[in-house]
Design a protein around this motif. Sequence first.
Motif, PDB file in Angstrom:
ATOM      1  N   ASP A  31       0.841  -1.197   0.000  1.00 57.56           N
ATOM      2  CA  ASP A  31       0.000   0.000   0.000  1.00 57.56           C
ATOM      3  C   ASP A  31       0.876   1.247   0.000  1.00 57.56           C
ATOM      4  OD1 ASP A  31       0.037   1.260   2.960  1.00 57.56           O
ATOM      5  OD2 ASP A  31       0.085  -0.922   3.118  1.00 57.56           O
ATOM      6  N   GLY A  32       0.316   2.335  -0.494  1.00 57.41           N
ATOM      7  CA  GLY A  32       1.074   3.560  -0.669  1.00 57.41           C
ATOM      8  C   GLY A  32       1.537   4.196   0.625  1.00 57.41           C
ATOM      9  N   LEU A  76       0.410   2.924  -9.960  1.00 56.95           N
ATOM     10  CA  LEU A  76      -0.378   4.124  -9.674  1.00 56.95           C
ATOM     11  C   LEU A  76      -1.653   3.795  -8.916  1.00 56.95           C
ATOM     12  CD1 LEU A  76      -0.047   5.991 -13.097  1.00 56.95           C
ATOM     13  CD2 LEU A  76       1.192   6.461 -10.983  1.00 56.95           C
ATOM     14  N   MET A  77      -2.217   2.598  -9.186  1.00 56.32           N
ATOM     15  CA  MET A  77      -3.488   2.221  -8.582  1.00 56.32           C
ATOM     16  C   MET A  77      -3.230   1.426  -7.303  1.00 56.32           C
ATOM     17  SD  MET A  77      -5.124   3.706 -10.880  1.00 56.32           S
ATOM     18  CE  MET A  77      -6.803   3.342 -10.398  1.00 56.32           C
ATOM     19  N   ASP A  95      -4.334   0.890  -2.956  1.00 53.07           N
ATOM     20  CA  ASP A  95      -5.345   1.121  -1.931  1.00 53.07           C
ATOM     21  C   ASP A  95      -4.872   2.234  -0.999  1.00 53.07           C
ATOM     22  OD1 ASP A  95      -6.967  -0.867  -2.904  1.00 53.07           O
ATOM     23  OD2 ASP A  95      -6.093  -2.428  -1.642  1.00 53.07           O
ATOM     24  N   SER A 148      -2.757   6.802  -3.221  1.00 52.17           N
ATOM     25  CA  SER A 148      -2.501   6.397  -4.603  1.00 52.17           C
ATOM     26  C   SER A 148      -1.049   6.644  -4.986  1.00 52.17           C
ATOM     27  CB  SER A 148      -3.412   7.170  -5.558  1.00 52.17           C
ATOM     28  OG  SER A 148      -2.990   8.518  -5.666  1.00 52.17           O
ATOM     29  N   GLU A 182      -0.143  10.319  -5.417  1.00 56.72           N
ATOM     30  CA  GLU A 182       0.159  11.034  -4.173  1.00 56.72           C
ATOM     31  C   GLU A 182       1.539  10.660  -3.635  1.00 56.72           C
ATOM     32  OE1 GLU A 182      -3.943  11.597  -1.828  1.00 56.72           O
ATOM     33  OE2 GLU A 182      -3.644   9.546  -2.537  1.00 56.72           O
ATOM     34  N   SER A 212       1.878   0.479 -14.560  1.00 57.36           N
ATOM     35  CA  SER A 212       0.442   0.633 -14.330  1.00 57.36           C
ATOM     36  C   SER A 212      -0.352   0.319 -15.586  1.00 57.36           C
ATOM     37  CB  SER A 212       0.134   2.066 -13.885  1.00 57.36           C
ATOM     38  OG  SER A 212      -1.260   2.268 -13.787  1.00 57.36           O
TER      39      SER A 212
END
Length: 404
Positions: A37-38, A57-58, A60, A63, A66, A86
Motif C-alpha cells: 500500500d502507498g 499508480l493504482m 489502496d 494512490s 500522491e 500501471s
Amino acid sequence: MESRRFRICLIDGDGESVGATAAVLKRLPADVIPFVDGQAGLAALMSDPFDLLVLDLMLDGLSGFEVIERARKKGRNQRVPIMVVSPLLIDDTLVSEEELAVDASLPKPVDLRELERVARSLLRPGDVDSDESKRRKLLLVEDNEYNAELVRLRLGHEMYTVSHAADGASALELFRSFRPDVVLLDIQIPAPNGLEVLKAIRRDDPDALVVMMTAFGSEKVAVEAMKIGADEYLTKPLEHRKLEAFLEEAWVRNRLKSENRQLMARLWLSNKELLRQYKATSAAMRALREKQDELVRVQRLAAVTEAAVSINHEINNPLCSIMGNADLLLRKHPDANADIIRKLQSIERESLRIREITKKLAGLANVVTTQYAGGVQMIDIHRSLSFERTDHEKPPKQSKENAP
C-alpha cells in the motif's frame, strides 16, 4: 570485486505480480523492499535511503500519484529515480511520463525483460549506451566442448555475448544470473536433462527464447520439447553458417509472440475496464430512471392534490348550505311525511360522505389510475386512498391553536 547491491523500494498492491517483479529486480543485484500500500511505502521513502522507486499508480489508500508528489517534496529520496508500472499506461493519452514527472514507465502486465533493462538503465545510466549492452546474451547448454567452441566462435562477436554451461544444474544457475535473451539448449545433457531444464526456464520466464538441439533421428523428443514450451528446435550436426540467420528469425518470431501476448493482456485489461464502466453506467441509468419515475409520481400527485384542494374548497360552501338546509327542514318539520324525512336524512348522509371524500383527496399519498370508457384514464379514488403516506410524505401536524 563484487558490485554494490542496490536498494529498491517496490510499491505494488497486485499480489499476483509483485513476486515476479521483485524476483527480476533482485538480479540487478538489488535488495528489494516490497510494500502493498502507498502509505507504508511512503513512510519508508521518508526515512530510509533507496536507489530506485518502482510503483503502481493504482494503490489502496494513498494512490501512486500522491506517493510521487510527496516523495518529490520532502524526505531522503527526493531525487531518487522513479519507474511507474500501471495499466493506465496502456494508452499514453491517459497519462504520460511528463505529466507524472517520473524517469520511466511501463504498462501492465509488465514485460519482465523490459523491466530489468529499464531498471538497470536507471541504476547504471553509464552502461546504457555501451557496446556490451547492445549485444544479445546467449546461454549455450552443450556438454560437448568441441561443439560449444564452434558455436562460440560463430556467434561470439558483435551480436552475441555467449555464456556456456555443460550440464543442467549449471544451466539453470547461469540462466537466473546471466538472464540470457536466447537459450540454445541441448536435450541430451547431464542431469537434469534438457527437457527438465526447459520446464524450469518456462516457470521462471515464460517469454524467454529457447531453441532446443537434438541429434538426428530424435525428432519425437523435439516435438515433446515443443509441447513443453520450446520455441524452435535444431537437428544436429548444426549447420553453423546458417545458425546465425536461424537464431535471428527465431528471435523475430519470439518477439512478435511476446508482443502479441502483451497486446492481448492489455486488451483484456481494457475490456475489463470497459465492462466496469458499463456496469457503473448501467447502475447509474437505473438509478436515474427510478428518480425520474419518482419525480413523475410526485409531480402528478402534486397536481392531483392541488386540484383536490380546489375542489374541496369550491364544493364545501354549497355542500354546507345543502346540509344546513336539510338539517333545518328536519328540525322545523319533525312530523313531516316519513318518505320526506328519509330523503332529507339521505341528503345529510351523502353530503357528509362527499365532504369526507374531498378531504381525503386533498391528502392523497399516491395516484392510482384505471381505464374509463373510450380509453380515458381516470383516478381510482378507492385504490388511491388505500395507500398510506410514508413519514416524509405526511404533512406536518398542526397544533390546536394553529388549526383552521
